[in-house]
Design a protein around this motif. Structure first.
Motif, short mmCIF file in Angstrom:
data_model
loop_
_atom_site.label_atom_id
_atom_site.label_comp_id
_atom_site.label_asym_id
_atom_site.label_seq_id
_atom_site.Cartn_x
_atom_site.Cartn_y
_atom_site.Cartn_z
N GLU A 1 12.08 42.02 0.92
CA GLU A 1 11.64 43.62 0.83
C GLU A 1 11.54 43.97 2.42
O GLU A 1 11.37 45.21 2.58
N MET A 2 10.98 42.98 3.33
CA MET A 2 10.71 43.65 4.68
C MET A 2 11.54 42.50 5.57
O MET A 2 11.25 41.48 5.38
N VAL A 3 11.68 43.23 6.81
CA VAL A 3 12.28 42.53 7.88
C VAL A 3 11.20 43.02 9.24
O VAL A 3 11.34 44.34 9.45
N ALA A 4 10.66 42.09 9.81
CA ALA A 4 9.98 42.60 10.88
C ALA A 4 10.60 42.01 12.37
O ALA A 4 11.16 40.88 12.34
N TYR A 5 10.69 42.72 13.34
CA TYR A 5 11.42 42.32 14.41
C TYR A 5 10.34 42.27 15.87
O TYR A 5 9.67 43.37 15.96
N ASP A 6 10.37 41.30 16.65
CA ASP A 6 9.54 41.37 17.70
C ASP A 6 10.50 41.30 18.80
O ASP A 6 10.81 39.89 19.35
N GLU A 7 11.21 41.91 19.35
CA GLU A 7 12.40 41.93 20.25
C GLU A 7 11.84 41.38 21.65
O GLU A 7 12.54 40.67 22.33
N ASN A 8 10.80 41.68 22.20
CA ASN A 8 10.24 41.25 23.43
C ASN A 8 9.41 39.88 23.16
O ASN A 8 8.86 39.41 24.10
N GLU A 9 9.35 39.37 22.11
CA GLU A 9 8.71 38.16 21.77
C GLU A 9 7.17 38.06 22.32
O GLU A 9 7.11 37.11 22.91
N ASN A 10 6.41 38.96 22.05
CA ASN A 10 5.06 38.98 22.56
C ASN A 10 4.10 38.81 21.40
O ASN A 10 2.78 39.10 21.40
N GLU A 11 4.79 38.08 20.24
CA GLU A 11 3.79 37.99 18.99
C GLU A 11 3.37 39.45 18.24
O GLU A 11 2.49 39.47 17.71
N ASN A 12 3.85 40.39 18.61
CA ASN A 12 3.45 41.66 18.20
C ASN A 12 4.78 42.31 17.48
O ASN A 12 5.79 42.80 18.37
N TYR A 13 5.03 42.49 16.22
CA TYR A 13 6.32 43.11 15.77
C TYR A 13 6.47 44.59 16.02
O TYR A 13 5.59 45.43 15.64
N GLU A 14 7.40 45.12 16.57
CA GLU A 14 7.74 46.65 17.27
C GLU A 14 8.40 47.32 15.98
O GLU A 14 7.99 48.65 15.96
N MET A 15 8.91 46.82 15.10
CA MET A 15 9.71 47.50 13.87
C MET A 15 9.50 46.33 12.70
O MET A 15 9.85 45.43 12.65
N ILE A 16 9.09 47.12 11.50
CA ILE A 16 9.23 46.75 10.30
C ILE A 16 10.20 47.60 9.49
O ILE A 16 9.76 48.91 9.22
#
Length: 124
Positions: free
Chosen positions: A66-81
């Motif tokens: 249902e959801m895909v979350a992305y942490d592109e800068n790999e700081n353990e904070n998802y920038e986009m879901i």
């Protein structure tokens, strides 16, 4: 290509739910965020640097992501879901954290699922 490809290929049947995702992502860390004893989230380290930059979530445990979350800068904070609300394998909406502060700032909608965002709203 747009955002359509974000969920393509993430669908699995209930019969091979665990093995299907695990086979596609053999190095994924399987987690149970709902704490009911069933794997519902797969954390991916696609560039193999020790950080999870993507999470696949199946919270209703029907074998469809249902959801895909992305942490592109790999700081353990998802920038986009990205959300597949109608479970057809195509994104319906996405939430985006513009300033990476842990709070989503915008939501985008793709009403006709053509791969282009149709509407953007600022979240308060």
């Amino acid at each position: 290509m747009g955002h359509r490809m974000a969920l393509r290929g993430e669908r699995v049947t209930a019969k091979n739910k665990k093995s299907g995702i695990s086979k596609k992502y053999p190095n994924a860390k399987e987690t149970d965020l709902t704490e009911n004893g069933v794997t519902d989230t797969w954390l991916l380290d696609e560039n193999k640097d020790g950080n999870f930059e993507k999470a696949l979530m199946d919270f209703n445990e029907d074998g469809i992501i249902e959801m895909v979350a992305y942490d592109e800068n790999e700081n353990e904070n998802y920038e986009m879901i990205v959300f597949d609300d109608d479970l057809d394998g195509n994104p319906d909406r996405a939430e985006y954290d513009e300033n990476d502060d842990g709070t989503m700032d915008f939501v985008a909608y793709d009403y006709n699922q053509d791969g282009e965002w149709d509407k953007f709203e600022k979240l308060s």
